[in-house]
Design a protein around this motif. Sequence first.
Motif, PDB file in Angstrom:
ATOM      1  N   TYR A 145      -7.049  13.477   2.385  1.00  0.00           N
ATOM      2  CA  TYR A 145      -5.883  14.158   2.964  1.00  0.00           C
ATOM      3  C   TYR A 145      -4.737  13.215   3.353  1.00  0.00           C
ATOM      4  N   GLY A 146      -4.823  11.944   2.879  1.00  0.00           N
ATOM      5  CA  GLY A 146      -3.620  11.126   2.909  1.00  0.00           C
ATOM      6  C   GLY A 146      -3.615   9.911   3.812  1.00  0.00           C
ATOM      7  N   TRP A 147      -4.242   9.971   4.988  1.00  0.00           N
ATOM      8  CA  TRP A 147      -4.144   8.818   5.884  1.00  0.00           C
ATOM      9  C   TRP A 147      -4.819   7.598   5.286  1.00  0.00           C
ATOM     10  N   PRO A 148      -4.223   6.403   5.383  1.00  0.00           N
ATOM     11  CA  PRO A 148      -2.915   6.086   5.968  1.00  0.00           C
ATOM     12  C   PRO A 148      -1.801   6.011   4.940  1.00  0.00           C
ATOM     13  N   TYR A 149      -2.048   6.527   3.727  1.00  0.00           N
ATOM     14  CA  TYR A 149      -1.137   6.304   2.615  1.00  0.00           C
ATOM     15  C   TYR A 149       0.031   7.286   2.589  1.00  0.00           C
ATOM     16  N   CYS A 150      -0.208   8.518   3.076  1.00  0.00           N
ATOM     17  CA  CYS A 150       0.805   9.570   2.963  1.00  0.00           C
ATOM     18  C   CYS A 150       0.950  10.290   4.293  1.00  0.00           C
ATOM     19  N   TYR A 151       2.119  10.858   4.517  1.00  0.00           N
ATOM     20  CA  TYR A 151       2.313  11.749   5.659  1.00  0.00           C
ATOM     21  C   TYR A 151       3.249  12.875   5.244  1.00  0.00           C
ATOM     22  N   ASP A 152       3.387  13.868   6.117  1.00  0.00           N
ATOM     23  CA  ASP A 152       4.095  15.102   5.757  1.00  0.00           C
ATOM     24  C   ASP A 152       3.449  15.666   4.479  1.00  0.00           C
ATOM     25  N   LEU A 153       4.247  16.146   3.547  1.00  0.00           N
ATOM     26  CA  LEU A 153       3.670  16.739   2.337  1.00  0.00           C
ATOM     27  C   LEU A 153       3.469  15.706   1.241  1.00  0.00           C
ATOM     28  N   ASP A 154       4.474  14.827   1.052  1.00  0.00           N
ATOM     29  CA  ASP A 154       4.419  13.912  -0.092  1.00  0.00           C
ATOM     30  C   ASP A 154       5.109  12.583   0.184  1.00  0.00           C
ATOM     31  N   SER A 155       5.237  12.204   1.475  1.00  0.00           N
ATOM     32  CA  SER A 155       5.958  10.970   1.820  1.00  0.00           C
ATOM     33  C   SER A 155       4.995   9.789   1.843  1.00  0.00           C
ATOM     34  N   PRO A 156       5.210   8.756   1.017  1.00  0.00           N
ATOM     35  CA  PRO A 156       4.356   7.567   1.069  1.00  0.00           C
ATOM     36  C   PRO A 156       4.653   6.767   2.342  1.00  0.00           C
ATOM     37  N   SER A 157       3.613   6.256   2.976  1.00  0.00           N
ATOM     38  CA  SER A 157       3.825   5.372   4.119  1.00  0.00           C
ATOM     39  C   SER A 157       4.512   4.101   3.632  1.00  0.00           C
ATOM     40  N   PRO A 158       5.572   3.649   4.303  1.00  0.00           N
ATOM     41  CA  PRO A 158       6.321   2.487   3.798  1.00  0.00           C
ATOM     42  C   PRO A 158       5.452   1.240   3.668  1.00  0.00           C
ATOM     43  N   GLU A 159       4.432   1.089   4.527  1.00  0.00           N
ATOM     44  CA  GLU A 159       3.579  -0.087   4.458  1.00  0.00           C
ATOM     45  C   GLU A 159       2.757  -0.131   3.169  1.00  0.00           C
ATOM     46  N   TYR A 160       2.537   1.040   2.551  1.00  0.00           N
ATOM     47  CA  TYR A 160       1.684   1.120   1.366  1.00  0.00           C
ATOM     48  C   TYR A 160       2.472   1.474   0.100  1.00  0.00           C
ATOM     49  N   ALA A 161       3.782   1.442   0.197  1.00  0.00           N
ATOM     50  CA  ALA A 161       4.599   1.888  -0.941  1.00  0.00           C
ATOM     51  C   ALA A 161       4.292   1.095  -2.209  1.00  0.00           C
ATOM     52  N   ASN A 162       4.184  -0.232  -2.102  1.00  0.00           N
ATOM     53  CA  ASN A 162       3.905  -1.049  -3.294  1.00  0.00           C
ATOM     54  C   ASN A 162       2.473  -0.866  -3.768  1.00  0.00           C
ATOM     55  N   PHE A 163       1.540  -0.788  -2.837  1.00  0.00           N
ATOM     56  CA  PHE A 163       0.134  -0.614  -3.214  1.00  0.00           C
ATOM     57  C   PHE A 163      -0.070   0.678  -3.998  1.00  0.00           C
ATOM     58  N   LEU A 164       0.612   1.732  -3.618  1.00  0.00           N
ATOM     59  CA  LEU A 164       0.421   3.019  -4.289  1.00  0.00           C
ATOM     60  C   LEU A 164       0.988   3.026  -5.709  1.00  0.00           C
ATOM     61  N   LYS A 165       1.750   1.989  -6.050  1.00  0.00           N
ATOM     62  CA  LYS A 165       2.260   1.867  -7.420  1.00  0.00           C
ATOM     63  C   LYS A 165       1.301   1.075  -8.314  1.00  0.00           C
ATOM     64  N   SER A 166       0.353   0.364  -7.690  1.00  0.00           N
ATOM     65  CA  SER A 166      -0.575  -0.460  -8.461  1.00  0.00           C
ATOM     66  C   SER A 166      -1.723   0.384  -9.003  1.00  0.00           C
ATOM     67  N   LYS A 167      -2.449  -0.181  -9.960  1.00  0.00           N
ATOM     68  CA  LYS A 167      -3.542   0.549 -10.588  1.00  0.00           C
ATOM     69  C   LYS A 167      -4.776   0.538  -9.689  1.00  0.00           C
ATOM     70  N   SER A 168      -5.112   1.681  -9.155  1.00  0.00           N
ATOM     71  CA  SER A 168      -6.323   1.878  -8.361  1.00  0.00           C
ATOM     72  C   SER A 168      -6.535   3.382  -8.273  1.00  0.00           C
ATOM     73  N   LYS A 169      -7.616   3.791  -7.626  1.00  0.00           N
ATOM     74  CA  LYS A 169      -7.849   5.233  -7.491  1.00  0.00           C
ATOM     75  C   LYS A 169      -6.813   5.891  -6.593  1.00  0.00           C
ATOM     76  N   PHE A 170      -6.016   5.068  -5.859  1.00  0.00           N
ATOM     77  CA  PHE A 170      -4.986   5.603  -4.971  1.00  0.00           C
ATOM     78  C   PHE A 170      -3.593   5.581  -5.607  1.00  0.00           C
ATOM     79  N   GLN A 171      -3.487   5.235  -6.861  1.00  0.00           N
ATOM     80  CA  GLN A 171      -2.185   5.168  -7.514  1.00  0.00           C
ATOM     81  C   GLN A 171      -1.499   6.541  -7.476  1.00  0.00           C
TER      82      GLN A 171
END
Length: 724
Positions: free
Chosen positions: A341-367
């Motif tokens: 359900y998103g923590w700590p990567y996302c909040y609201d409906l679809d907003s990426p957490s700024p601390e994880y913005a680059n990580f979420l662009k990398s290849k992983s199950k959280f991309q």
Amino acid sequence: MKRKLINFTLPSLAILAAVASLPTACKQMPMSSSESSGEPRGQGLTASQDQVQPVPRATASARKLSGYAVNDETCGEGSLKFPKVKVGMRAGFCTGIVASSQDGLKFPRSIVQIPNSKLYVVADMGGWGENLGRVLLLDPQASEGKRIRVLLKTLDAPHGLQVGPDGKVYVGEIDRVFRFDPLHAQPETTVETILQNLPGREPVTSAGTKLEKNAHPLKYFVFDSSGRLFLNVGAPTDNCISSPSKSETTSCAPGEGPQAMASVWVFTPPSNGIFPELKKGDKNPPHVIYASGLRNSMALAMHPRFPEPGFAFLQGENARDLPDAMKPNEELNALEEGRHYGWPYCYDLDSPSPEYANFLKSKSKFQSMCSGNALYKAPFSLLPPHSAPLGMFYYNADRFPELKNHLVVSLHGYRPTGSRLISFAVDEKGFPKVEEPPVLYGVSCAPEKRRPYQTESASQVAAAPFEELIGDWHKVNGVRPQGAPTNISFDSEGAIWIVEDKNQTILRVDRDPSSKKKAEALACDARGEEQIHELLTFIGKDKKNRERLTRIRTQFVEKHCMGCHSDFDLKPELSPGQRDLTVARFMLSQDGWIYPGDPESGRLHRRTWGKGSEKVMPANGLELIKNDPSYRALLEDLDAFVSTMVPGERKRIKLQTSPSLKLRNRKDANCGSIAAETVVVVVDGKPKDKPGFARIYRPADRFLNGECKDSDGYYVSVKYLAAP
């Protein structure tokens, strides 16, 4: 003039009532939403005076219960008739105060009714320290002062309470769940642990790493119809980032693996549906991570037909802390096994957490976690930002037909969106009805009384609308404290029970046939801009206080407070002098945090020194006070700053013994009267210009500050006969 400090005597209700009709500007500064904190943060919201009604004068029989002014009015019937509290109820409802601090409540969190009885069990944490907790028996039909008895004590933060499949009462402590028989002659002999060694104050991650602190250690749980136990295991931190300026390049380790925190765990009992008692050293029943990415699941509710396919299991999310007053939103999640359900990567409906913005662009199950990842399940609906849902149930009783089959939620947050009891209409499977935007929610003490749900990417979004059962619950001095509802429940007769932790009360909601329409909102008590400006002027004229303020800002705020729920509005481009004034303005804008001239009355003093039941701030404050003399000296500087914030000599003035003494403002307009033999705290303002008069400086106490018929609402002058 030489300054002299003495003990202050708080104003009586009679004084508050005497000037109750004084107008005031309302500037409500939001507080932290997190249920485990309460630190000040965010931007102010200023309300116009025509939005609120003056507080009625108190009657002669008025008295105080945990800060609530009550009189002859009652709520309920027969032996369940209690003093009525003045909160903004929906038409046809009322709230009575059943138990208060006078009954021995310290920090209550939950309540359940004992099956087949008229008695209730209450979990009282006692505060945030270890082994302060108690489990209490409440008999609401007993005489006042004799309603509570201690059943169990020296518990570690008991919070979760449920009646289990076997009819016994189950209690969740920090690191275990146990059951017991509250009606046994010796209830302590019936305690049986069913879960133990749960992630506690110093949890261990799936990788075996021991964490020094756990920000969300409280355990809440629910049973489904098969006896499975679903347990909240809260996130150990706010956003899994150790430093506010740090960006994460890997996933959040505490939220991963078989011991994942920020999750809901599910334990399955044996075939008989009853968990066996565990002895020391026994292993827990097997568990799986039912749902993850949930920062703190203090509000859980199952439709009565769950786990039948398609029926709702809902969670109220206490989302991450951001300094903005109106973001991020809290969430209402529809839980499904295996979803994230998103923590700590996302909040609201679809907003990426700024601390994880680059990580979420990398290849992983959280991309692309927040937008295009099948693992992620977005919130079913948003809830008001920083409102902190702490209790939730499906109401299926008959006492309130208008609430039948509704979802009822308590909002504990101290921001202007919290302090509420709300209800959602739901469909036949228990899901609230989502509507197209704009969907509006209420904001207390604000020029914009209703706001649309919005996110980083959209100014208006769809959401489930709700109605307010209690909506007007901000602090009103002399009338009530700010609402602090935690867990809620309803009894066998359909009455709703509310527990307030910080206000130390148990409240009961009942019908009120005499209430034909929703009550008008009462006036707000926070300081207005003109009051803050004048206090900042006083600070600026005092060289010692200017120096103290710089030390407070550089050594306390910037070293120990930044990133902990607030940035104190300190923008990088501000000069040192501007930063000093910004910190002072921020602290003065928080209602109840600073009383100029009287440091010990404010929440700032209690929180920094670790006094009372609230958490100390910063989190390691008690350790610093004990081991760091320079830090202790800094807190003493902070107290001295507050003590000398206003000019003049502090005095205690004993008024004359005639029936009353009239209050007049600086233009000699009559502002009402003060009861005889009342002791009032005053500050002697300009004795040469105003011989025989004094100014009352309690700037957060609206009823002692008005200019009567003038607009700035600050001074009241009192003529006195003698000063001790």
